[in-house]
Write a protein that holds these residues in place. Sequence first.
Motif, PDB file in Angstrom:
ATOM      1  N   MET A 102      45.816  25.578  46.423  1.00  0.00           N
ATOM      2  CA  MET A 102      45.855  26.816  47.148  1.00  0.00           C
ATOM      3  C   MET A 102      45.861  27.976  46.157  1.00  0.00           C
ATOM      4  N   LYS A 103      45.004  28.939  46.352  1.00  0.00           N
ATOM      5  CA  LYS A 103      44.910  30.067  45.432  1.00  0.00           C
ATOM      6  C   LYS A 103      46.186  30.898  45.467  1.00  0.00           C
ATOM      7  N   THR A 104      46.565  31.371  44.298  1.00  0.00           N
ATOM      8  CA  THR A 104      47.777  32.178  44.150  1.00  0.00           C
ATOM      9  C   THR A 104      47.418  33.458  43.418  1.00  0.00           C
ATOM     10  N   THR A 105      48.015  34.560  43.837  1.00  0.00           N
ATOM     11  CA  THR A 105      47.746  35.843  43.190  1.00  0.00           C
ATOM     12  C   THR A 105      48.996  36.375  42.512  1.00  0.00           C
ATOM     13  N   ILE A 106      48.760  37.119  41.446  1.00  0.00           N
ATOM     14  CA  ILE A 106      49.811  37.872  40.773  1.00  0.00           C
ATOM     15  C   ILE A 106      49.434  39.337  40.911  1.00  0.00           C
ATOM     16  N   SER A 107      50.309  40.110  41.541  1.00  0.00           N
ATOM     17  CA  SER A 107      50.083  41.546  41.712  1.00  0.00           C
ATOM     18  C   SER A 107      50.809  42.294  40.611  1.00  0.00           C
ATOM     19  N   ILE A 108      50.097  43.170  39.928  1.00  0.00           N
ATOM     20  CA  ILE A 108      50.677  43.964  38.849  1.00  0.00           C
ATOM     21  C   ILE A 108      50.650  45.428  39.270  1.00  0.00           C
ATOM     22  N   THR A 109      51.818  46.047  39.293  1.00  0.00           N
ATOM     23  CA  THR A 109      51.944  47.443  39.697  1.00  0.00           C
ATOM     24  C   THR A 109      52.777  48.193  38.669  1.00  0.00           C
ATOM     25  N   GLY A 112      48.946  47.786  32.252  1.00  0.00           N
ATOM     26  CA  GLY A 112      47.882  47.292  31.378  1.00  0.00           C
ATOM     27  C   GLY A 112      48.390  46.287  30.365  1.00  0.00           C
ATOM     28  N   LYS A 113      49.563  46.537  29.822  1.00  0.00           N
ATOM     29  CA  LYS A 113      50.145  45.609  28.848  1.00  0.00           C
ATOM     30  C   LYS A 113      50.481  44.270  29.520  1.00  0.00           C
ATOM     31  N   LEU A 114      51.020  44.324  30.744  1.00  0.00           N
ATOM     32  CA  LEU A 114      51.302  43.093  31.483  1.00  0.00           C
ATOM     33  C   LEU A 114      50.016  42.342  31.792  1.00  0.00           C
ATOM     34  N   ARG A 115      48.980  43.062  32.242  1.00  0.00           N
ATOM     35  CA  ARG A 115      47.706  42.418  32.559  1.00  0.00           C
ATOM     36  C   ARG A 115      47.138  41.717  31.330  1.00  0.00           C
ATOM     37  N   ASN A 116      47.169  42.388  30.189  1.00  0.00           N
ATOM     38  CA  ASN A 116      46.638  41.790  28.959  1.00  0.00           C
ATOM     39  C   ASN A 116      47.429  40.559  28.541  1.00  0.00           C
ATOM     40  N   ALA A 117      48.731  40.556  28.776  1.00  0.00           N
ATOM     41  CA  ALA A 117      49.566  39.420  28.392  1.00  0.00           C
ATOM     42  C   ALA A 117      49.387  38.229  29.334  1.00  0.00           C
ATOM     43  N   ILE A 118      49.184  38.496  30.622  1.00  0.00           N
ATOM     44  CA  ILE A 118      49.116  37.429  31.627  1.00  0.00           C
ATOM     45  C   ILE A 118      47.709  36.882  31.817  1.00  0.00           C
ATOM     46  N   GLU A 119      46.704  37.728  31.701  1.00  0.00           N
ATOM     47  CA  GLU A 119      45.329  37.350  31.999  1.00  0.00           C
ATOM     48  C   GLU A 119      44.874  36.169  31.143  1.00  0.00           C
ATOM     49  N   SER A 120      44.203  35.206  31.778  1.00  0.00           N
ATOM     50  CA  SER A 120      43.668  34.044  31.070  1.00  0.00           C
ATOM     51  C   SER A 120      42.261  33.754  31.577  1.00  0.00           C
ATOM     52  N   THR A 121      41.657  32.720  31.036  1.00  0.00           N
ATOM     53  CA  THR A 121      40.297  32.376  31.452  1.00  0.00           C
ATOM     54  C   THR A 121      40.273  31.741  32.840  1.00  0.00           C
ATOM     55  N   ASP A 122      41.428  31.302  33.340  1.00  0.00           N
ATOM     56  CA  ASP A 122      41.503  30.638  34.648  1.00  0.00           C
ATOM     57  C   ASP A 122      41.587  31.615  35.813  1.00  0.00           C
ATOM     58  N   CYS A 123      41.705  32.902  35.535  1.00  0.00           N
ATOM     59  CA  CYS A 123      41.952  33.844  36.622  1.00  0.00           C
ATOM     60  C   CYS A 123      40.770  34.776  36.862  1.00  0.00           C
ATOM     61  N   ILE A 124      40.793  35.371  38.047  1.00  0.00           N
ATOM     62  CA  ILE A 124      39.826  36.395  38.418  1.00  0.00           C
ATOM     63  C   ILE A 124      40.593  37.705  38.498  1.00  0.00           C
ATOM     64  N   ASN A 125      40.158  38.703  37.736  1.00  0.00           N
ATOM     65  CA  ASN A 125      40.845  39.984  37.657  1.00  0.00           C
ATOM     66  C   ASN A 125      40.168  40.994  38.583  1.00  0.00           C
ATOM     67  N   THR A 160      45.184  42.814  40.467  1.00  0.00           N
ATOM     68  CA  THR A 160      45.451  41.560  41.150  1.00  0.00           C
ATOM     69  C   THR A 160      44.738  40.461  40.382  1.00  0.00           C
ATOM     70  N   LEU A 161      45.502  39.479  39.926  1.00  0.00           N
ATOM     71  CA  LEU A 161      44.952  38.331  39.211  1.00  0.00           C
ATOM     72  C   LEU A 161      45.024  37.133  40.147  1.00  0.00           C
ATOM     73  N   THR A 162      43.892  36.483  40.389  1.00  0.00           N
ATOM     74  CA  THR A 162      43.847  35.335  41.292  1.00  0.00           C
ATOM     75  C   THR A 162      43.666  34.063  40.478  1.00  0.00           C
ATOM     76  N   PHE A 163      44.572  33.098  40.704  1.00  0.00           N
ATOM     77  CA  PHE A 163      44.556  31.820  39.991  1.00  0.00           C
ATOM     78  C   PHE A 163      44.228  30.689  40.965  1.00  0.00           C
ATOM     79  N   PRO A 164      43.684  29.569  40.474  1.00  0.00           N
ATOM     80  CA  PRO A 164      43.300  28.469  41.366  1.00  0.00           C
ATOM     81  C   PRO A 164      44.482  27.799  42.069  1.00  0.00           C
TER      82      PRO A 164
END
Length: 85
Positions: free
Chosen positions: A1-8, A15-28, A37-41
């Motif tokens: 089930m897809k899971t999202t991480i919301s960054i506010t 931006g610093k949080l997004r850069n630290a969390i973002e990976s190749t597995d997510c859709i930004n 919003t980062l969406t993970f599988p």
Amino acid sequence: MKTTISITGQPMSAGKLRNAIESTDCINVSSHFNNYTLTFPNKKTAIKALSEGYKSLKTFDPDDTNLYYSRGNSLTYDAGRAVIN
């Protein structure tokens, strides 16, 4: 089930949080007011990304008192917050 991480929050902190969390597995997806919003599988991958983001930020500045982590739930840095939905 897809899971999202919301960054506010403020642009620099979010931006610093997004850069630290973002990976190749997510859709930004950028939304208005520098929120992301980062969406993970699946939830396991999202939790791992949040944990790796915390480790990355902690390694960068081990004495930072503006960094809070709740395992499997959220990561807060200064005026930015990342939450698993």
